[in-house]
Design a protein around this motif. Structure first.
Motif, short mmCIF file in Angstrom:
data_model
loop_
_atom_site.label_atom_id
_atom_site.label_comp_id
_atom_site.label_asym_id
_atom_site.label_seq_id
_atom_site.Cartn_x
_atom_site.Cartn_y
_atom_site.Cartn_z
N THR A 288 -58.83 -16.46 51.39
CA THR A 288 -59.00 -15.17 50.94
C THR A 288 -58.24 -14.09 51.32
O THR A 288 -57.75 -13.38 50.71
CB THR A 288 -60.65 -14.78 51.04
OG1 THR A 288 -61.42 -15.67 50.40
CG2 THR A 288 -60.84 -13.17 50.76
N ALA A 289 -57.69 -14.41 52.67
CA ALA A 289 -56.81 -13.59 53.24
C ALA A 289 -55.52 -13.87 52.66
O ALA A 289 -54.83 -12.71 52.18
CB ALA A 289 -56.83 -13.68 54.74
N ILE A 290 -55.10 -14.84 52.56
CA ILE A 290 -53.80 -15.24 51.90
C ILE A 290 -53.87 -14.79 50.45
O ILE A 290 -52.81 -14.20 50.05
CB ILE A 290 -53.61 -16.79 51.90
CG1 ILE A 290 -53.55 -17.19 53.51
CG2 ILE A 290 -52.49 -17.24 51.11
CD1 ILE A 290 -53.54 -18.72 53.46
N ALA A 291 -54.72 -14.94 49.66
CA ALA A 291 -54.90 -14.52 48.21
C ALA A 291 -54.55 -12.80 48.10
O ALA A 291 -53.91 -12.48 47.34
CB ALA A 291 -55.93 -15.03 47.46
N LYS A 292 -55.22 -12.26 48.89
CA LYS A 292 -55.32 -10.81 48.92
C LYS A 292 -53.96 -10.40 49.18
O LYS A 292 -53.34 -9.65 48.32
CB LYS A 292 -56.30 -10.21 49.84
CG LYS A 292 -56.45 -8.79 49.72
CD LYS A 292 -57.54 -8.40 50.84
CE LYS A 292 -57.70 -6.80 50.67
NZ LYS A 292 -58.90 -6.34 51.63
N ARG A 293 -53.29 -10.79 50.18
CA ARG A 293 -51.93 -10.44 50.60
C ARG A 293 -51.03 -10.87 49.57
O ARG A 293 -50.14 -9.86 49.13
CB ARG A 293 -51.64 -11.32 51.85
CG ARG A 293 -50.03 -10.73 52.38
CD ARG A 293 -49.72 -11.53 53.76
NE ARG A 293 -49.47 -12.74 53.33
CZ ARG A 293 -50.09 -13.72 53.73
NH1 ARG A 293 -51.26 -13.79 54.72
NH2 ARG A 293 -49.83 -15.16 53.70
N GLU A 294 -50.92 -12.03 48.83
CA GLU A 294 -50.00 -12.29 48.13
C GLU A 294 -50.07 -11.74 46.88
O GLU A 294 -49.16 -11.49 46.10
CB GLU A 294 -50.11 -13.88 47.92
CG GLU A 294 -49.56 -14.64 49.07
CD GLU A 294 -49.56 -16.07 48.70
OE1 GLU A 294 -50.19 -16.62 47.69
OE2 GLU A 294 -49.00 -16.76 49.68
N MET A 295 -51.59 -11.30 46.43
CA MET A 295 -51.49 -10.51 45.15
C MET A 295 -50.85 -9.10 45.31
O MET A 295 -50.55 -8.62 44.44
CB MET A 295 -53.05 -10.39 44.60
CG MET A 295 -53.54 -11.50 43.86
SD MET A 295 -55.07 -11.48 43.09
CE MET A 295 -55.97 -11.13 44.55
N ALA A 296 -51.10 -8.50 46.57
CA ALA A 296 -50.49 -7.19 46.73
C ALA A 296 -49.33 -7.23 46.64
O ALA A 296 -48.41 -6.36 46.13
CB ALA A 296 -51.16 -6.68 48.05
N GLU A 297 -48.49 -8.31 47.17
CA GLU A 297 -46.99 -8.49 47.06
C GLU A 297 -46.60 -8.78 45.65
O GLU A 297 -45.45 -8.46 45.26
CB GLU A 297 -46.60 -9.71 47.84
CG GLU A 297 -46.86 -9.65 49.46
CD GLU A 297 -46.65 -10.94 50.07
OE1 GLU A 297 -46.39 -11.97 49.48
OE2 GLU A 297 -46.77 -10.64 51.53
N GLY A 298 -47.41 -9.13 44.68
CA GLY A 298 -47.26 -9.37 43.29
C GLY A 298 -47.49 -8.11 42.65
O GLY A 298 -47.17 -8.16 41.14
N GLY A 299 -47.88 -7.10 43.10
CA GLY A 299 -47.92 -5.94 42.59
C GLY A 299 -49.19 -5.18 42.16
O GLY A 299 -49.48 -3.80 41.45
N LEU A 300 -50.29 -5.99 42.68
CA LEU A 300 -51.51 -5.44 42.35
C LEU A 300 -52.04 -4.31 43.53
O LEU A 300 -51.69 -4.33 44.68
CB LEU A 300 -52.68 -6.57 42.68
CG LEU A 300 -54.22 -6.14 42.15
CD1 LEU A 300 -54.39 -6.12 40.83
CD2 LEU A 300 -55.01 -7.36 43.00
#
Length: 363
Positions: free
Chosen positions: A301-313
């Motif tokens: 969950t922590a990884i997904a949240k961080r990577e989506m923010a990096e993807g522009g979310l």
């Protein structure tokens, strides 16, 4: 964390051996379930000691439910003398099919999702309701209290169906990911078309004034890209797996519309056919899987949240007066859920109270 469990999350490695079978064997299993039943019924636990347990779910080997849960259970059980034949990724059918195959004893172990099987397990969707639980281990351990031999969910829904829960997967923290509209207060939700997983999440979506749209999770990306729906209700893990940061501009943070719970169960017949030593091995392996899975979900969950923010979310924190307004609104979902089950002659309020007490114990 479960008492006595210290296992850390495990990832699949080449040294782990899982038996992946194809759908071609489904017919032979169905036939074998109908033929030769007399000899099977006469068999003692000793005579079937070497027979593998047939386990199935509808998740790919890379999914956290498998990577941290099913595969860990299989590795632990096989090292303890219990062989497993595993059918992942829906090889044995849909969640509805798996429920039938378990009840007809074609399968020995399998996943049972209350969100997809509401008519069979209405009470077990209690952890799918809106709450402030964001830790998968808190939710999973609380659910196992209710699903264990002395638990109300076991007595009410699983024992009558000849099923014994072993471990549970919980994805907590459903949030709203929207294509273009920023959702921050309850006033922002009415009129939105939101993809929903069904069950309690449908009720939650309707309660906030949005319209629940039923569709497979794999269709969510295209539906948002085409503006067929305005958004989805997903956990961060699921949203990232489907690449929704490519089509969603916003996601709420801290709304927690609910969770997705998935008990893995063994049939009572398969359990009774195990030797006492094998039963101990299965019980121990299930506890290790339960702990490994919830810790893995928290990590992913922590990884997904961080990577989506990096993807522009862009994340929209739900806080202050908005948080209070959402809490007040979503509390009605829990009350309505319990009342509707009470009215149907089921112990909805009792189950909700038992779950809340179990959550408080593990927080």
């Amino acid at each position: 964390m479960m008492p006595g469990q210290n296992a850390s999350p495990k990832r699949n490695t080449t040294s782990r051996t899982l038996r992946y079978f194809t759908t071609a064997v489904v017919g032979s299993f169905a036939l074998s379930a109908c033929a030769g039943t007399a000899s099977e019924n006469d068999a003692s636990p000793t005579s079937v000691e070497a027979s593998p347990l047939r386990l199935a779910d509808d998740y790919a080997p890379s999914h956290p439910f498998v990577e941290y849960g099913a595969s860990v259970f299989i590795e632990e059980a096989e090292s303890g003398g219990v062989p497993i034949d595993y059918f992942p990724a829906g090889q044995m059918g849909t969640p509805e099919d798996l429920a039938v195959l378990l009840e007809t004893e074609v399968l020995d172990v399998g996943s049972t999702a209350p969100a997809y099987l509401e008519s069979k397990f209405p009470l077990s969707s209690v952890s799918d309701l809106p709450s402030d639980v964001s830790d998968s281990c808190v939710a999973a351990n609380a659910m196992m209290d209710l699903l264990g031999e002395d638990g109300i969910l076991y007595e009410e829904e699983f024992k009558p169906r000849g099923l014994r829960p072993l471990w549970v997967a919980v994805l907590p923290g459903y949030e709203l990911q929207t294509a273009t509209k920023r959702v921050e207060s309850p006033e922002d939700a009415p009129g939105l078309l939101i993809r929903s997983a069904g069950g309690a999440l449908d009720a939650t979506t309707d309660h906030i004034g949005a319209q629940a749209v039923s569709m497979p999770g794999g269709d969510a990306y295209e539906a948002m890209a085409r503006h067929t729906v305005d958004g989805v209700g997903f956990t961060y893990i699921s949203a990232h797996q489907y690449g929704l940061e490519g089509v969603a501009d916003y996601s709420t943070e801290g709304l927690n519309m609910g969770s997705f719970v998935l008990p893995y169960v063994i049939t009572e017949k398969a359990w009774d056919n195990l030797t006492p030593e094998q039963q101990d091995s299965v019980t121990r392996s299930a506890k290790v899987a339960n702990n490994s899975l919830c810790e893995g979900v928290n990590e992913e969950t922590a990884i997904a949240k961080r990577e989506m923010a990096e993807g522009g979310l862009t994340y929209v924190p739900i806080e202050g007066e908005n948080a209070e307004a959402w809490d007040e609104l979503l509390a009605g979902v829990r009350d309505d859920w319990a009342t509707s089950l009470n009215d149907a002659g089921m112990p909805g309020s009792e189950v909700l109270e038992a779950y809340d007490e179990a959550v408080a114990k593990y927080e």
